[in-house]
Design a protein around this motif. Structure first.
Motif, PDB file in Angstrom:
ATOM      1  N   ALA A   5      -6.414  -8.899  -2.986  1.00 28.01           N
ATOM      2  CA  ALA A   5      -5.032  -9.306  -3.229  1.00 28.01           C
ATOM      3  C   ALA A   5      -4.317  -8.091  -3.808  1.00 28.01           C
ATOM      4  O   ALA A   5      -4.949  -7.085  -4.152  1.00 28.01           O
ATOM      5  CB  ALA A   5      -4.969 -10.486  -4.186  1.00 28.01           C
ATOM      6  N   TYR A   6      -2.995  -8.182  -3.914  1.00 27.77           N
ATOM      7  CA  TYR A   6      -2.197  -7.029  -4.343  1.00 27.77           C
ATOM      8  C   TYR A   6      -1.314  -7.428  -5.517  1.00 27.77           C
ATOM      9  O   TYR A   6      -0.566  -8.410  -5.452  1.00 27.77           O
ATOM     10  CB  TYR A   6      -1.370  -6.501  -3.174  1.00 27.77           C
ATOM     11  CG  TYR A   6      -2.240  -6.254  -1.959  1.00 27.77           C
ATOM     12  CD1 TYR A   6      -3.121  -5.179  -1.921  1.00 27.77           C
ATOM     13  CD2 TYR A   6      -2.222  -7.133  -0.881  1.00 27.77           C
ATOM     14  CE1 TYR A   6      -3.956  -4.964  -0.829  1.00 27.77           C
ATOM     15  CE2 TYR A   6      -3.044  -6.930   0.213  1.00 27.77           C
ATOM     16  CZ  TYR A   6      -3.908  -5.854   0.236  1.00 27.77           C
ATOM     17  OH  TYR A   6      -4.728  -5.665   1.314  1.00 27.77           O
ATOM     18  N   LEU A   7      -1.438  -6.653  -6.582  1.00 29.41           N
ATOM     19  CA  LEU A   7      -0.770  -6.962  -7.841  1.00 29.41           C
ATOM     20  C   LEU A   7       0.392  -6.007  -8.073  1.00 29.41           C
ATOM     21  O   LEU A   7       0.256  -4.794  -7.895  1.00 29.41           O
ATOM     22  CB  LEU A   7      -1.780  -6.834  -8.980  1.00 29.41           C
ATOM     23  CG  LEU A   7      -1.471  -7.520 -10.299  1.00 29.41           C
ATOM     24  CD1 LEU A   7      -1.524  -9.040 -10.134  1.00 29.41           C
ATOM     25  CD2 LEU A   7      -2.486  -7.079 -11.357  1.00 29.41           C
ATOM     26  N   HIS A   8       1.543  -6.559  -8.471  1.00 25.70           N
ATOM     27  CA  HIS A   8       2.726  -5.752  -8.778  1.00 25.70           C
ATOM     28  C   HIS A   8       3.228  -6.151 -10.151  1.00 25.70           C
ATOM     29  O   HIS A   8       3.588  -7.312 -10.374  1.00 25.70           O
ATOM     30  CB  HIS A   8       3.831  -5.978  -7.742  1.00 25.70           C
ATOM     31  CG  HIS A   8       5.033  -5.101  -7.976  1.00 25.70           C
ATOM     32  ND1 HIS A   8       6.306  -5.472  -7.622  1.00 25.70           N
ATOM     33  CD2 HIS A   8       5.146  -3.868  -8.539  1.00 25.70           C
ATOM     34  CE1 HIS A   8       7.155  -4.509  -7.959  1.00 25.70           C
ATOM     35  NE2 HIS A   8       6.461  -3.531  -8.510  1.00 25.70           N
ATOM     36  N   ARG A   9       3.226  -5.216 -11.087  1.00 29.01           N
ATOM     37  CA  ARG A   9       3.697  -5.475 -12.452  1.00 29.01           C
ATOM     38  C   ARG A   9       5.036  -4.771 -12.651  1.00 29.01           C
ATOM     39  O   ARG A   9       5.131  -3.550 -12.601  1.00 29.01           O
ATOM     40  CB  ARG A   9       2.675  -5.006 -13.476  1.00 29.01           C
ATOM     41  CG  ARG A   9       1.282  -5.550 -13.227  1.00 29.01           C
ATOM     42  CD  ARG A   9       0.386  -5.410 -14.420  1.00 29.01           C
ATOM     43  NE  ARG A   9       0.688  -6.418 -15.430  1.00 29.01           N
ATOM     44  CZ  ARG A   9       0.024  -6.524 -16.582  1.00 29.01           C
ATOM     45  NH1 ARG A   9      -0.945  -5.674 -16.868  1.00 29.01           N
ATOM     46  NH2 ARG A   9       0.336  -7.466 -17.450  1.00 29.01           N
ATOM     47  N   VAL A  10       6.078  -5.548 -12.891  1.00 29.73           N
ATOM     48  CA  VAL A  10       7.422  -5.022 -13.098  1.00 29.73           C
ATOM     49  C   VAL A  10       7.575  -4.657 -14.561  1.00 29.73           C
ATOM     50  O   VAL A  10       7.329  -5.487 -15.446  1.00 29.73           O
ATOM     51  CB  VAL A  10       8.490  -6.064 -12.693  1.00 29.73           C
ATOM     52  CG1 VAL A  10       9.887  -5.494 -12.908  1.00 29.73           C
ATOM     53  CG2 VAL A  10       8.286  -6.486 -11.247  1.00 29.73           C
TER      54      VAL A  10
END
Length: 215
Positions: A5-10
């Motif tokens: 899966a792909y994680l994006h932390r803003v």
């Protein structure tokens, strides 16, 4: 088995909380995303592996195949492993997709939450760290060697039954919580609850309801 899966932390913006998003579709991460490995996923929760740091209660918005977005919250952390509980159970349609199938986890009693997916060793480590205690300090309290505590947390061994109660007391939890067991209601309370529900549905008083158990 695991799935990617792909994680994006803003990053934090003035007056706004940090946002974290996860998606499963696609073969490679997009700009700003990091790849994570999902080890287990069920209708109630999931476990994934990452180098990113999370705190208990952190929210993550997850884009699931064929089910849209859902929100999950961090239930526990153990090294690189993160356990999440979904705010609402996810669709079985998502669990049946080819993208998730290899990581789907269903126990003998139904779908698992993140707490049920947590191993004994992970649980001991999480509870110990929550108290700010080192392995050496826990070993001293338990009157065992440092390698013994390390073995527990690596799931190589478990404390003897007599020591298990002492471990639960030192960590400040019940035996059921230490062992990850679900609460079991007394039979009398279960019968009373069932009698009340049946009486309400039938439009009669509870004293008119009889429940017989054959053994």
């Amino acid at each position: 088995m695991t799935v990617a899966a792909y994680l994006h932390r803003v990053e934090d913006q003035p007056g706004q909380a940090k946002e974290t998003r996860m998606r499963f579709e696609g073969a490679v991460p997009r700009t700003g995303e990091t790849e994570v490995l999902v080890h287990n996923i069920s209708e109630l929760g999931m476990v994934f592996e990452t180098d990113e740091a999370f705190a208990i209660g952190d929210p993550i918005d997850i884009k699931l195949p064929q089910s849209g977005a859902t929100r999950a919250r961090v239930a526990w952390t153990s090294g690189r492993l993160i356990g999440l509980d979904f705010d609402l159970p996810i669709s079985r349609i998502s669990l049946g997709t080819a993208r998730l199938r290899d990581a789907v986890s269903v126990g003998p009693d139904g779908p698992d939450s993140a707490n049920r997916m947590e191993s004994f060793g992970m649980r001991v480590q999480r509870l110990r760290l929550a108290l700010g205690m080192s392995q050496g300090q826990l070993a001293k309290h338990m009157n065992v060697s440092d390698p013994a505590v390390c073995g527990w947390e690596l799931n190589r061994t478990r404390p003897k039954p007599g020591r298990m109660e002492a471990l639960a007391e030192i960590l400040g939890v019940s035996m059921a919580d230490l062992l990850g067991e679900q609460a079991v209601f007394p039979l009398s309370a279960t019968i009373d609850s069932a009698r009340q529900a049946i009486a309400l549905a039938a439009g009669v008083t509870q004293d008119r309801v009889r429940i017989n158990i054959e053994v």
